[in-house]
Design a protein around this motif. Structure first.
Motif, PDB file in Angstrom:
ATOM      1  N   ASP A 141      37.296  31.269  44.311  1.00 46.48           N
ATOM      2  CA  ASP A 141      36.390  30.202  44.718  1.00 46.48           C
ATOM      3  C   ASP A 141      34.948  30.724  44.736  1.00 46.48           C
ATOM      4  N   LYS A 142      34.183  30.377  43.684  1.00 45.03           N
ATOM      5  CA  LYS A 142      32.762  30.726  43.551  1.00 45.03           C
ATOM      6  C   LYS A 142      32.523  32.237  43.551  1.00 45.03           C
ATOM      7  N   ARG A 143      33.542  33.019  43.141  1.00 46.59           N
ATOM      8  CA  ARG A 143      33.349  34.475  43.022  1.00 46.59           C
ATOM      9  C   ARG A 143      34.359  35.018  42.023  1.00 46.59           C
ATOM     10  N   ILE A 144      34.055  36.233  41.534  1.00 45.43           N
ATOM     11  CA  ILE A 144      34.947  36.916  40.611  1.00 45.43           C
ATOM     12  C   ILE A 144      35.371  38.232  41.231  1.00 45.43           C
ATOM     13  N   GLU A 145      36.677  38.466  41.299  1.00 44.22           N
ATOM     14  CA  GLU A 145      37.201  39.705  41.859  1.00 44.22           C
ATOM     15  C   GLU A 145      37.580  40.643  40.717  1.00 44.22           C
ATOM     16  N   LEU A 146      37.101  41.892  40.784  1.00 44.96           N
ATOM     17  CA  LEU A 146      37.409  42.902  39.771  1.00 44.96           C
ATOM     18  C   LEU A 146      38.190  44.030  40.414  1.00 44.96           C
ATOM     19  N   GLU A 147      39.212  44.493  39.729  1.00 43.78           N
ATOM     20  CA  GLU A 147      40.077  45.542  40.283  1.00 43.78           C
ATOM     21  C   GLU A 147      40.485  46.486  39.150  1.00 43.78           C
ATOM     22  N   VAL A 148      40.342  47.781  39.356  1.00 44.86           N
ATOM     23  CA  VAL A 148      40.738  48.783  38.372  1.00 44.86           C
ATOM     24  C   VAL A 148      42.177  49.222  38.663  1.00 44.86           C
ATOM     25  N   GLU A 149      42.993  49.209  37.616  1.00 44.91           N
ATOM     26  CA  GLU A 149      44.400  49.634  37.757  1.00 44.91           C
ATOM     27  C   GLU A 149      44.640  50.880  36.929  1.00 44.91           C
TER      28      GLU A 149
END
Length: 473
Positions: A465-473
């Motif tokens: 919701d109105k944001r982007i989540e970034l995650e390194v795997e």
């Protein structure tokens, strides 16, 4: 145990499908037919629904047909006149629409909602007989795209009164897309959905992107339907009879009703066979009529109407700026091969999907949707019209000297994307920036320490919701 069902109830017929073991299948009624006529009659003092109401001596019954037209809360005088002309009961329109069923034994009053409930009750009986153990019969319904939320709620209420537990009401074009699993396409596709029913027709351009279905263009016609083809075939048989016996069946309402009934049956036979035998007992003045009609003759009879039927499809195609990849045909009248080829010729490069009987397509799609909903037991769909936000523009991601499109315009919430990153250098930190355009200024920056990661790793991104989540795997 809750079982998943889908129903498409049209002006002329209804179809019931069940979703079991990951697939939808159509259920036959007590007569062995996979489609049930949407006809209700009062025969003496007994109600008849389906084939018994449609067949037999119509003169002794009070019959109502095309009731669905008046289930639309926005019906007009043309709809009212059409229902009254095709039925043998009186239709009164004062504050509300009321049907007057009068036979030699009794007189009863009803309304469109009650008639719809009776048809759903017939389908509920069919569904109940397919179940070994008692359980809730969960249902998804299809409604015309142009119907209001009030009309859809009326439809759902009738199904609930008949005994079903209604999960959702979806649009007919969406159900057609689901029937062929097109929502699972990994690429963006545009689909022409053309439906030709007994008395109405509509053509839609549907965009399928990332599992989401959106209708881009739609044309609805209430003056086009398979009834026109039936009348043309009935007129042909009538002229053959008149030429031989010098008697005109068009002068007798009873004879016309027989002609239309047998012409409709022959039309469906000719959709799969090369010829159909027409036998009408005592058509007029005690004279029987027997005749063979070939598919070639039938196609010649309707050839003058083909241009009228493809017009709605041509209109939506001309108004759409983009490539159309597939064509889905649905509606009982689209079983006619001549009509299928005419629609296919409009888009020679598009794939025509016709693996499912056209009059079963929408019900099959509804059953699949019901099965998908039951896979998520905690999902609440009490509000049948929920607004969903979509991304208004593309989002690009940059790292090292690479540029990737992270999310495309139209992506929905919770959309995920995984990008594989190869680190061929000896850097220990990586900076990732987000952009509206490939060459625009960054609007966000994230730094990651990759010292303990392998040279090749994954970057998972999720649109929230109105944001982007970034995650390194």
């Amino acid at each position: 145990m809750a079982l998943a069902y889908g129903i498409h109830l049209g002006n002329s017929s209804g179809c019931l499908a069940a979703f079991t073991n990951g697939a939808s299948s159509v259920l036959a009624n007590d007569a062995g037919d996979r489609v049930t006529p949407a006809v209700v009659a009062l025969n003496g003092s007994e109600w008849e629904v389906g084939l018994p109401a449609k067949s037999g001596q119509a003169s002794s019954k009070a019959v109502i047909k095309h009731n669905k037209r008046l289930m639309n809360s926005d019906w007009n005088e043309e709809d009212l006149a059409y229902v009254e002309a095709s039925s043998s009961c009186s239709v009164q329109n004062e504050e509300k629409v009321v049907y007057e069923f009068e036979t030699s034994e009794t007189k009863l009053y009803s309304n469109p909602d009650n008639i719809t409930t009776k048809i759903y009750a017939k389908l509920f009986t069919i569904a109940s007989h397919s179940v070994k153990d008692e359980g809730d019969l969960k249902l998804v319904l299809a409604a015309p795209l142009h119907w209001s939320s009030t009309s859809r709620e009326r439809l759902a209420k009738c199904a609930e009164l008949a005994g079903f537990d209604v999960l959702q009401v979806i649009s007919e074009p969406a159900a057609a897309i689901l029937a062929y699993n097109l929502e699972e396409s990994t690429e963006d596709i545009n689909v022409l959905v053309y439906r030709l029913g007994g008395s109405t027709c509509d053509a839609s351009i549907v965009k399928v992107s990332g599992g989401f279905i959106s209708v881009e263009k739609n044309v609805f016609r209430s003056d086009l339907g398979g009834q026109c083809l039936t009348k043309d075939l009935a007129n042909y048989v009538s002229q053959e009879f008149k030429q031989k016996w010098k008697l005109d069946p068009q002068e007798s309402r009873r004879a016309v009703a027989k002609l239309l009934h047998h012409a409709d049956n022959s039309k469906h036979v000719l959709s799969t066979l090369n010829s159909a035998h027409v036998f009408i007992e005592s058509l007029l003045d005690g004279v029987d009529w027997s005749q063979n009609v070939t598919r070639a003759r039938f196609e010649n009879i309707i050839s003058s109407k083909i241009s009228q039927y493809i017009e709605p499809a041509q209109v939506v195609i001309d108004s759409f700026d983009g490539n159309i990849n597939k064509i889905v045909v649905c509606g009982g009248s689209m079983k006619t091969p001549k009509l299928q080829s005419a629609i296919a010729n409009l888009l020679p490069n598009a794939e025509v999907l016709s693996g499912i009987n056209p009059d079963e397509v929408i019900a099959v799609g509804c059953a699949k949707q019901a099965g998908l909903i039951l896979d998520f037991p905690n999902l609440s769909l009490t509000d049948m019209n929920t607004e969903v936000e979509f991304l208004g523009h593309d989002i690009y991601l940059k790292y090292f000297d690479q540029t990737e499109k992270l999310f495309k315009e139209g992506s929905a919430l919770f959309t995920q994307n995984i990008i594989n990153i190869d680190n061929n250098s000896e850097v220990k930190d990586i900076s990732i920036t987000l952009h509206d355009k490939p060459d625009s200024e960054q609007f966000a920056k994230v730094d990651f320490n990759i010292e303990n990661l392998q040279k090749s790793f994954k970057l998972k991104s999720t649109l929230q919701d109105k944001r982007i989540e970034l995650e390194v795997e």
